[in-house]
Motif scaffolding. Structure first.
Motif, PDB file in Angstrom:
ATOM      1  N   ILE A 128       0.870  -1.100   0.064  1.00 18.23           N
ATOM      2  CA  ILE A 128       0.028   0.135   0.132  1.00 18.23           C
ATOM      3  C   ILE A 128       0.919   1.260   0.045  1.00 18.23           C
ATOM      4  N   THR A 129       0.599   2.125  -0.842  1.00 19.32           N
ATOM      5  CA  THR A 129       1.525   3.445  -0.934  1.00 19.32           C
ATOM      6  C   THR A 129       0.332   4.537  -0.941  1.00 19.32           C
ATOM      7  N   LYS A 130       0.909   5.721  -0.793  1.00 16.96           N
ATOM      8  CA  LYS A 130       0.315   7.085  -0.830  1.00 16.96           C
ATOM      9  C   LYS A 130       0.777   8.084  -1.464  1.00 16.96           C
ATOM     10  N   SER A 131       0.444   8.457  -2.702  1.00 19.08           N
ATOM     11  CA  SER A 131       0.799   9.277  -3.691  1.00 19.08           C
ATOM     12  C   SER A 131       0.837  10.691  -2.830  1.00 19.08           C
ATOM     13  N   ASP A 132       1.668  11.595  -3.804  1.00 20.23           N
ATOM     14  CA  ASP A 132       1.717  13.165  -3.323  1.00 20.23           C
ATOM     15  C   ASP A 132       0.400  13.913  -3.060  1.00 20.23           C
ATOM     16  N   ASP A 133      -0.516  13.213  -3.988  1.00 20.64           N
ATOM     17  CA  ASP A 133      -1.843  13.937  -4.171  1.00 20.64           C
ATOM     18  C   ASP A 133      -2.807  13.486  -3.049  1.00 20.64           C
ATOM     19  N   GLY A 134      -2.518  12.352  -2.205  1.00 21.72           N
ATOM     20  CA  GLY A 134      -3.158  11.861  -1.101  1.00 21.72           C
ATOM     21  C   GLY A 134      -4.018  10.450  -1.418  1.00 21.72           C
ATOM     22  N   GLN A 135      -3.669  10.111  -2.754  1.00 19.06           N
ATOM     23  CA  GLN A 135      -4.496   8.934  -3.330  1.00 19.06           C
ATOM     24  C   GLN A 135      -3.762   7.610  -2.875  1.00 19.06           C
ATOM     25  N   ILE A 136      -4.451   6.807  -2.393  1.00 22.97           N
ATOM     26  CA  ILE A 136      -3.954   5.332  -1.831  1.00 22.97           C
ATOM     27  C   ILE A 136      -4.131   4.290  -3.008  1.00 22.97           C
ATOM     28  N   LYS A 137      -2.978   3.722  -3.029  1.00 23.09           N
ATOM     29  CA  LYS A 137      -2.834   2.813  -4.161  1.00 23.09           C
ATOM     30  C   LYS A 137      -2.185   1.507  -3.658  1.00 23.09           C
ATOM     31  N   TRP A 138      -2.790   0.480  -3.916  1.00 25.38           N
ATOM     32  CA  TRP A 138      -2.530  -0.971  -3.512  1.00 25.38           C
ATOM     33  C   TRP A 138      -2.081  -2.036  -4.736  1.00 25.38           C
ATOM     34  N   ARG A 139      -1.127  -2.855  -4.445  1.00 31.32           N
ATOM     35  CA  ARG A 139      -0.880  -3.846  -5.375  1.00 31.32           C
ATOM     36  C   ARG A 139      -0.505  -5.182  -4.423  1.00 31.32           C
ATOM     37  N   ARG A 140      -1.354  -6.234  -5.108  1.00 34.54           N
ATOM     38  CA  ARG A 140      -1.307  -7.353  -4.703  1.00 34.54           C
ATOM     39  C   ARG A 140       0.223  -8.059  -4.634  1.00 34.54           C
ATOM     40  N   ARG A 141       1.051  -8.709  -3.739  1.00 31.69           N
ATOM     41  CA  ARG A 141       1.853  -9.543  -4.042  1.00 31.69           C
ATOM     42  C   ARG A 141       2.001 -10.902  -4.125  1.00 31.69           C
ATOM     43  N   SER A 142       0.695 -11.385  -3.779  1.00 29.96           N
ATOM     44  CA  SER A 142       0.535 -12.843  -3.705  1.00 29.96           C
ATOM     45  C   SER A 142      -0.493 -13.124  -5.158  1.00 29.96           C
ATOM     46  N   LYS A 143      -0.943 -14.449  -5.170  1.00 28.57           N
ATOM     47  CA  LYS A 143      -1.722 -14.709  -6.654  1.00 28.57           C
ATOM     48  C   LYS A 143      -3.105 -14.776  -6.130  1.00 28.57           C
ATOM     49  N   ASN A 144      -3.586 -14.877  -4.910  1.00 35.97           N
ATOM     50  CA  ASN A 144      -4.980 -15.192  -4.439  1.00 35.97           C
ATOM     51  C   ASN A 144      -5.599 -13.716  -4.923  1.00 35.97           C
ATOM     52  N   ASN A 145      -6.962 -13.736  -5.279  1.00 34.69           N
ATOM     53  CA  ASN A 145      -7.803 -12.818  -5.569  1.00 34.69           C
ATOM     54  C   ASN A 145      -9.254 -12.832  -4.753  1.00 34.69           C
TER      55      ASN A 145
END
Length: 431
Positions: free
Chosen positions: A401-418
């Motif tokens: 999970i990362t937070k950009s400069d404009d305050g938007q939260i982004k997330w990225r899966r590191r596992s193969k589950n969905n």
């Protein structure tokens, strides 16, 4: 008559034989403490030698000018010239430097100096001499670094043969070698410290519990096999009753219940326990535990007894003092915050409940629990998380999970589950 006791560093000596000084053993002729026995016609005891006046690590500057007698092992030796030898003597309490010299001011016999020149490491010796202060430029930081012993007599009690490894070497040999020569391994400072600290801890435990009116009672080791389901017991066959066996107790549970019913309402012992099972990090086939039991007490009283005991152990080991009472945590809080009933509070990694009611985890509704990890915790992700045991219908997601400069939260899966619930929680936002 031969001596009935054989010590590892003494030879058997005949109580009637008289040895010459060149053999470097004390006899009735050169042992001052045997004068009265000789005059009375009594034979001197075998393996006789003068009693020590100090331990090697306990000679201090206040002893300068005193005559001392030391026993110990040769820790190191340096021959600086044909007339000067520096030797470090070691016993269980430290080391001290010995000077052996044949100059005009020395009273050391020439035969004793010749014996010292051929001495081998780890030989057992007796040294008599006078304590003197070291030159200021030679003072070291050790306990005996400000003094040294000028030897007036040097006696070999037992000359060591070539050793498989040196006790002071930093690179230890294989464990099989150390176990084969266990007597050498026991001389290492780390082993000596551990054994002596264990002795001090046991003494502190007894002192603490005696102050709380506990009675130390030793219970039998051989017992009748129990039918309870638990650790497997070792069986010991009986030679008097063929086909019958004793078992080695895995814990003195039934004995202490008997003691409570018998009116001994506070009992303890340092109990030896035996379990025929695979070893663990904190348990072997046989181990020692502080076993205690008390009657007419509640949970709070039991906790206070254990806290007093732990505080005494900490003080014995010279650790930072404990702040009593120790922090308490409810079982429910421990599971909800850490997922374990024995959490490690040194780490601030607490669970965060994302979906579902934490008090209804046993229902069929969806639940999501997160373990926030700091940036760069790849070792934890790689080694620890795969070992987490999940319920049969649970899934493990690893999400960055990362937070950009404009305050938007982004997330990225590191596992193969969905997992659909997790996607809905993050609102479908992806990088």
């Amino acid at each position: 008559r031969r001596s009935s006791l054989v010590w590892p560093f003494f030879r058997r000596l005949s109580a009637r034989a008289s040895f010459s000084p060149s053999q470097h053993y004390y006899s009735r002729n050169n042992h001052p403490s045997l004068d009265n026995q000789n005059s009375s016609g009594l034979s001197p005891p075998a393996n006789s030698f003068p009693p020590r006046t100090h331990y090697c690590g306990e000679v201090t500057e206040s002893d300068v000018g005193k005559d001392v007698i030391l026993h110990g092992w040769v820790h190191s030796i340096r021959s600086l010239s044909q007339s000067l030898i520096f030797l470090v003597l070691r016993d269980g309490y430290g080391t001290v430097q010995i000077i052996l010299s044949t100059d005009d001011n020395s009273t050391l016999p020439s035969e004793d100096y010749a014996a010292a020149k051929s001495i081998s490491m780890e030989s057992v010796v007796t040294v008599q001499g006078k304590v003197q202060a070291r030159p200021l430029d030679q003072v070291t930081s050790s306990n005996t670094g400000a003094i040294e012993i000028s030897a007036s007599k040097f006696t070999i009690l037992n000359r060591a043969r070539p050793l498989p490894f040196a006790t002071q070497q930093t690179q230890l040999p294989a464990e099989e070698v150390r176990l084969r020569h266990r007597y050498l391994d026991l001389r290492r400072p780390a082993i000596q410290l551990a054994l002596r600290q264990r002795s001090e801890v046991c003494a502190g435990i007894r002192e603490s519990l005696r102050g709380l009116r506990f009675v130390e009672i030793e219970t039998p080791t051989l017992f009748r096999p129990t039918a309870e389901s638990g650790a497997r017991e070792f069986l010991v066959p009986s030679s008097f009753h063929p086909g019958s066996f004793y078992s080695l107790v895995q814990s003195p549970q039934q004995y202490k219940q008997l003691l409570m019913a018998g009116g001994l309402d506070r009992y303890y012992q340092l109990a030896r326990c035996y379990r025929d099972e695979a070893g663990r990090a904190d348990r072997q086939l046989e181990f020692t535990q502080v076993d205690l039991e008390l009657s007419f007490g509640g949970a709070r009283e039991v906790q206070e007894v254990v806290e007093t005991l732990l505080s005494k152990i900490w003080a014995t080991l010279l650790l930072p003092p404990l702040s009593l009472p120790l922090p308490r945590m409810a079982y429910r809080d421990a599971l909800l915050r850490f997922g374990s009933d024995k959490p490690d509070l040194r780490y601030s990694l607490e669970l965060v409940h994302l979906l579902g009611d934490p008090d209804r985890t046993r229902t069929r509704e969806s639940h999501a629990v997160a373990l926030p990890l700091p940036v760069g915790a790849n070792d934890i992700i790689k080694d620890v998380l795969p070992a987490i045991q999940l319920a049969p219908d649970a899934q493990l997601e690893i999400v960055s999970i990362t937070k950009s400069d404009d305050g938007q939260i982004k997330w990225r899966r590191r596992s193969k589950n969905n997992h659909p619930s997790l996607s809905s929680f993050f609102g479908g936002a992806k990088d």
